[in-house]
Design a protein around this motif. Structure first.
Motif, short mmCIF file in Angstrom:
data_model
loop_
_atom_site.label_atom_id
_atom_site.label_comp_id
_atom_site.label_asym_id
_atom_site.label_seq_id
_atom_site.Cartn_x
_atom_site.Cartn_y
_atom_site.Cartn_z
N TYR A 1 0.79 -1.22 0.00
CA TYR A 1 0.00 0.00 0.00
C TYR A 1 0.83 1.28 0.00
N TRP B 1 -8.43 1.90 5.72
CA TRP B 1 -7.86 2.37 6.99
C TRP B 1 -6.61 3.21 6.73
N LEU B 2 -5.72 2.73 5.86
CA LEU B 2 -4.50 3.48 5.56
C LEU B 2 -4.80 4.80 4.85
N ALA C 1 0.49 4.10 11.62
CA ALA C 1 -0.12 2.80 11.29
C ALA C 1 0.62 1.66 11.97
N VAL D 1 -0.61 5.12 -0.66
CA VAL D 1 -0.55 6.12 0.40
C VAL D 1 0.22 7.35 -0.08
N TYR E 1 -1.42 -0.89 14.15
CA TYR E 1 -1.66 -2.12 13.40
C TYR E 1 -1.91 -3.35 14.27
N THR F 1 2.32 8.70 8.23
CA THR F 1 1.22 7.74 8.07
C THR F 1 1.65 6.35 8.52
N PHE F 2 2.79 5.89 8.02
CA PHE F 2 3.20 4.53 8.35
C PHE F 2 3.74 4.39 9.77
N VAL G 1 -7.78 -2.87 5.23
CA VAL G 1 -6.50 -2.21 5.45
C VAL G 1 -6.32 -1.01 4.51
N GLU G 2 -6.70 -1.16 3.25
CA GLU G 2 -6.55 -0.08 2.28
C GLU G 2 -7.32 1.17 2.73
#
Length: 185
Positions: free
Chosen positions: A19, A63-64, A47, A23, A51, A43-44, A60-61
């Motif tokens: 993803y 949510w991200l 996450a 993102v 997670y 973001t990551f 997940v898509e």
């Protein structure tokens, strides 16, 4: 919904690999090419912390994309508060020069911000935020309008209308720029 005993999560590294490009496109659409990588990192990081507690039925898509949207807005707000001092503005690179990462000029296929078509980004920046977000989330990410409405606040019809108005404004703006410069697109 709590995670069931014995249900294992995919490694987070796989989530980033799968993803990450999506993102980054969201972040670029919200804050532009200059600040997109900062928003992507934020973001990551967020996450990664959340997670392990993510309910097993979460998409997940989506949510991200939600996390990316919020982090990109945070970056934009922080930048708005930060003063910028420069002695002299640099000259913009020629729009017909080859991109620094291969590919031919502003249409390079690798998607790096340096390779973006400046006219397109200028036209996107000029759109109202809701239109820009609706375009990015629908056309770059592929989210349905219902999910866009949940992200941006408002109804599904309002999200659809914002995207349609954004496309109309982009077409009008890019046609005007093409007419001014005499370039064919």
């Amino acid at each position: 919904m709590a995670r069931s005993q014995g249900v294992t999560l995919r490694p987070f590294e796989q989530i980033v690999t799968e993803y990450g490009p999506l993102v980054l496109r969201v972040c670029r659409a919200v804050v532009g090419p200059v600040d997109a990588e900062d928003a992507w990192s934020e973001t990551f990081l967020a996450a990664l912390r959340a997670y392990p507690e993510l309910p097993e039925d979460t998409r997940v898509e989506a949510w991200l994309v939600t996390v990316a949207h919020r982090k990109a807005l945070d970056v934009a707000r922080a930048n708005a508060r930060r003063p910028v001092a420069v002695e002299e503005l640099p000259e913009p690179p020629p729009r017909t020069a080859p991109g620094p990462h291969g590919g031919a000029g502003p249409y390079a296929a690798d998607g790096r911000p340096e390779c973006w078509d400046g006219d397109l980004w200028d036209a996107l920046k000029a759109l109202p935020p809701r239109q820009r977000y609706a375009l990015a989330y629908h056309y770059l990410v592929g989210l349905p309008y219902k999910e866009i409405a949940a992200l941006t606040g408002g109804s599904t019809d309002a999200a659809r209308r914002a995207a349609a108005d954004g496309v109309k404004s982009l077409r009008r703006s890019l046609q005007a720029r093409t007419h001014e410069t005499g370039e064919a697109r």
